[in-house]
Design a protein around this motif. Structure first.
Motif, mmCIF file in Angstrom:
data_model
loop_
_atom_site.group_PDB
_atom_site.id
_atom_site.type_symbol
_atom_site.label_atom_id
_atom_site.label_comp_id
_atom_site.label_asym_id
_atom_site.label_seq_id
_atom_site.Cartn_x
_atom_site.Cartn_y
_atom_site.Cartn_z
ATOM 1 N N TYR A 101 0.841 -1.197 0.000
ATOM 2 C CA TYR A 101 0.000 0.000 0.000
ATOM 3 C C TYR A 101 0.876 1.247 0.000
ATOM 4 C CZ TYR A 101 0.988 0.158 5.030
ATOM 5 O OH TYR A 101 1.605 0.213 6.238
ATOM 6 N N ASP A 102 0.238 2.381 -0.231
ATOM 7 C CA ASP A 102 0.921 3.681 -0.189
ATOM 8 C C ASP A 102 0.576 4.295 1.164
ATOM 9 O OD1 ASP A 102 2.239 5.996 -0.701
ATOM 10 O OD2 ASP A 102 0.983 6.610 -2.401
ATOM 11 N N ALA A 103 1.534 4.352 2.075
ATOM 12 C CA ALA A 103 1.278 4.730 3.467
ATOM 13 C C ALA A 103 0.838 6.185 3.617
ATOM 14 C CB ALA A 103 2.513 4.476 4.314
ATOM 15 N N PHE A 104 1.469 7.089 2.897
ATOM 16 C CA PHE A 104 1.195 8.509 3.121
ATOM 17 C C PHE A 104 0.573 9.172 1.898
ATOM 18 C CE2 PHE A 104 4.735 7.371 5.953
ATOM 19 C CZ PHE A 104 4.136 7.636 7.158
ATOM 20 N N LEU A 105 0.019 8.368 0.994
ATOM 21 C CA LEU A 105 -0.632 8.866 -0.213
ATOM 22 C C LEU A 105 0.271 9.827 -0.972
ATOM 23 C CD1 LEU A 105 -4.202 9.439 1.257
ATOM 24 C CD2 LEU A 105 -3.355 7.446 0.019
ATOM 25 N N GLU A 106 1.535 9.449 -1.050
ATOM 26 C CA GLU A 106 2.503 10.270 -1.791
ATOM 27 C C GLU A 106 2.603 9.758 -3.215
ATOM 28 O OE1 GLU A 106 6.145 10.150 0.335
ATOM 29 O OE2 GLU A 106 5.237 10.826 2.186
ATOM 30 N N MET A 107 3.508 10.295 -3.950
ATOM 31 C CA MET A 107 3.672 9.897 -5.327
ATOM 32 C C MET A 107 4.702 8.786 -5.469
ATOM 33 S SD MET A 107 3.083 13.460 -7.250
ATOM 34 C CE MET A 107 3.261 12.663 -8.772
ATOM 35 N N GLY A 108 5.111 8.195 -4.379
ATOM 36 C CA GLY A 108 6.153 7.172 -4.410
ATOM 37 C C GLY A 108 5.663 5.797 -4.811
ATOM 38 N N GLY A 109 4.383 5.595 -4.915
ATOM 39 C CA GLY A 109 3.861 4.283 -5.288
ATOM 40 C C GLY A 109 3.611 3.420 -4.056
ATOM 41 N N ASN A 110 3.265 2.198 -4.308
ATOM 42 C CA ASN A 110 2.964 1.253 -3.228
ATOM 43 C C ASN A 110 4.240 0.596 -2.720
ATOM 44 O OD1 ASN A 110 0.269 1.796 -3.470
ATOM 45 N ND2 ASN A 110 -0.163 0.034 -4.773
ATOM 46 N N LEU A 111 5.047 1.352 -1.989
ATOM 47 C CA LEU A 111 6.300 0.821 -1.479
ATOM 48 C C LEU A 111 6.209 0.420 -0.011
ATOM 49 C CD1 LEU A 111 8.812 3.238 -3.227
ATOM 50 C CD2 LEU A 111 8.107 0.949 -3.932
ATOM 51 N N SER A 112 5.109 0.693 0.637
ATOM 52 C CA SER A 112 4.899 0.258 2.010
ATOM 53 C C SER A 112 4.201 -1.097 1.977
ATOM 54 C CB SER A 112 4.032 1.262 2.763
ATOM 55 O OG SER A 112 4.655 2.525 2.778
ATOM 56 N N PHE A 113 4.395 -1.900 3.038
ATOM 57 C CA PHE A 113 3.740 -3.212 3.056
ATOM 58 C C PHE A 113 3.563 -3.702 4.482
ATOM 59 C CE2 PHE A 113 8.269 -4.057 2.859
ATOM 60 C CZ PHE A 113 8.461 -5.082 3.771
ATOM 61 N N SER A 114 2.599 -4.613 4.634
ATOM 62 C CA SER A 114 2.385 -5.345 5.880
ATOM 63 C C SER A 114 2.580 -6.823 5.566
ATOM 64 C CB SER A 114 0.973 -5.130 6.418
ATOM 65 O OG SER A 114 0.830 -3.843 6.925
ATOM 66 N N LEU A 115 3.482 -7.451 6.294
ATOM 67 C CA LEU A 115 3.808 -8.864 6.083
ATOM 68 C C LEU A 115 3.444 -9.629 7.351
ATOM 69 C CD1 LEU A 115 5.270 -11.206 4.555
ATOM 70 C CD2 LEU A 115 7.357 -10.451 5.705
ATOM 71 N N THR A 116 2.605 -10.653 7.200
ATOM 72 C CA THR A 116 2.209 -11.492 8.331
ATOM 73 C C THR A 116 2.795 -12.882 8.127
ATOM 74 O OG1 THR A 116 0.143 -10.291 8.558
ATOM 75 C CG2 THR A 116 0.270 -12.438 9.629
ATOM 76 N N MET A 117 3.406 -13.422 9.187
ATOM 77 C CA MET A 117 3.941 -14.791 9.143
ATOM 78 C C MET A 117 3.417 -15.528 10.371
ATOM 79 S SD MET A 117 7.750 -14.315 7.629
ATOM 80 C CE MET A 117 7.809 -15.993 7.081
ATOM 81 N N LEU A 118 2.734 -16.677 10.121
ATOM 82 C CA LEU A 118 2.100 -17.438 11.195
ATOM 83 C C LEU A 118 2.487 -18.913 11.118
ATOM 84 C CD1 LEU A 118 -1.524 -16.021 10.812
ATOM 85 C CD2 LEU A 118 0.228 -15.257 12.421
ATOM 86 N N ASP A 119 2.469 -19.578 12.282
ATOM 87 C CA ASP A 119 2.661 -21.024 12.296
ATOM 88 C C ASP A 119 1.300 -21.697 12.149
ATOM 89 O OD1 ASP A 119 1.443 -20.819 14.775
ATOM 90 O OD2 ASP A 119 3.212 -21.367 15.928
ATOM 91 N N GLU A 120 1.252 -23.040 12.320
ATOM 92 C CA GLU A 120 -0.009 -23.739 12.093
ATOM 93 C C GLU A 120 -1.077 -23.401 13.137
ATOM 94 O OE1 GLU A 120 0.346 -27.965 12.269
ATOM 95 O OE2 GLU A 120 1.162 -27.970 14.277
ATOM 96 N N LYS A 121 -0.678 -22.881 14.288
ATOM 97 C CA LYS A 121 -1.633 -22.507 15.332
ATOM 98 C C LYS A 121 -1.954 -21.014 15.287
ATOM 99 C CE LYS A 121 -0.150 -26.223 18.316
ATOM 100 N NZ LYS A 121 0.530 -26.604 19.553
ATOM 101 N N ASP A 122 -1.597 -20.360 14.197
ATOM 102 C CA ASP A 122 -1.852 -18.930 13.969
ATOM 103 C C ASP A 122 -1.141 -18.049 14.989
ATOM 104 O OD1 ASP A 122 -3.355 -19.492 11.742
ATOM 105 O OD2 ASP A 122 -5.255 -19.502 12.816
ATOM 106 N N ASN A 123 0.039 -18.448 15.392
ATOM 107 C CA ASN A 123 0.903 -17.622 16.234
ATOM 108 C C ASN A 123 2.036 -17.090 15.361
ATOM 109 O OD1 ASN A 123 -0.548 -18.249 18.590
ATOM 110 N ND2 ASN A 123 0.603 -20.144 18.821
#
Length: 179
Positions: A101-123
């Motif tokens: 996503y674009d964090a600050f609605l700038e002209m830089g494009g979608n260079l921000s991201f949220s990365l989720t990593m979980l095990d089999e028990k969703d931890n």
């Protein structure tokens, strides 16, 4: 041909002759069937015993039993290894969700991201990286049983949802050539 015994019973001798011919025909068919079964059995026996005497046949049977014992031990070892691998895999990260996503609605494009990593028990955790013209900001939030104790942004919540509701990763092993 006359017979007093047959006349006293009221039986025509022609019926007895016909009955004996039918029985003889059935016995002839039974003999042919038995001979054919015997030939098939003899052929199987000769193909089984081809080139072997009693001692070499015994050696080859014992060698096959030894081979079966080795295979049985190998199967037991592999089963134990597979159980150990499954036990260990439970704590490895298996589910991943990412949202750019674009964090600050700038002209830089979608260079921000949220990365989720979980095990089999969703931890696991969520890594949120926000890029702006002034710099880059990184945040980590812990996830326990699919929930965070810290409020999540819209992008982090979407990343978490993608990770939880996806199938666990399959390892694609290429087909090896047969020997």
């Amino acid at each position: 041909m006359e017979s007093r015994l047959l006349e006293s019973w009221g039986i025509d001798p022609a019926y007895i002759v016909i009955l004996l011919l039918v029985i003889q025909l059935l016995l002839f068919i039974l003999i042919i069937s038995t001979i054919m079964k015997y030939d098939r059995l003899k052929q199987s026996y000769f193909s089984f015993m081809r080139g072997k005497d009693g001692k070499t046949l015994e050696k080859s049977i014992l060698a096959k039993f030894d081979e079966l014992e080795d295979l049985s031990a190998l199967v037991k070892k592999h089963s134990a290894d597979i159980k150990d691998i499954h036990r260990r895999m439970g704590s490895h990260y298996q589910k991943i969700g990412i949202v750019k996503y674009d964090a600050f609605l700038e002209m830089g494009g979608n260079l921000s991201f949220s990365l989720t990593m979980l095990d089999e028990k969703d931890n696991g955790w969520i890594l949120n990286v926000m890029r702006s013209q002034e710099g880059c900001y990184t945040y980590v939030k812990e996830i326990v049983k699919g929930e965070s104790f810290i409020e999540l942004s819209e992008e982090e919540a979407e990343s978490l949802e993608r990770a939880i509701f996806q199938e666990t990763y399959d390892i694609n092993v290429p087909n090896l050539p047969e020997k």
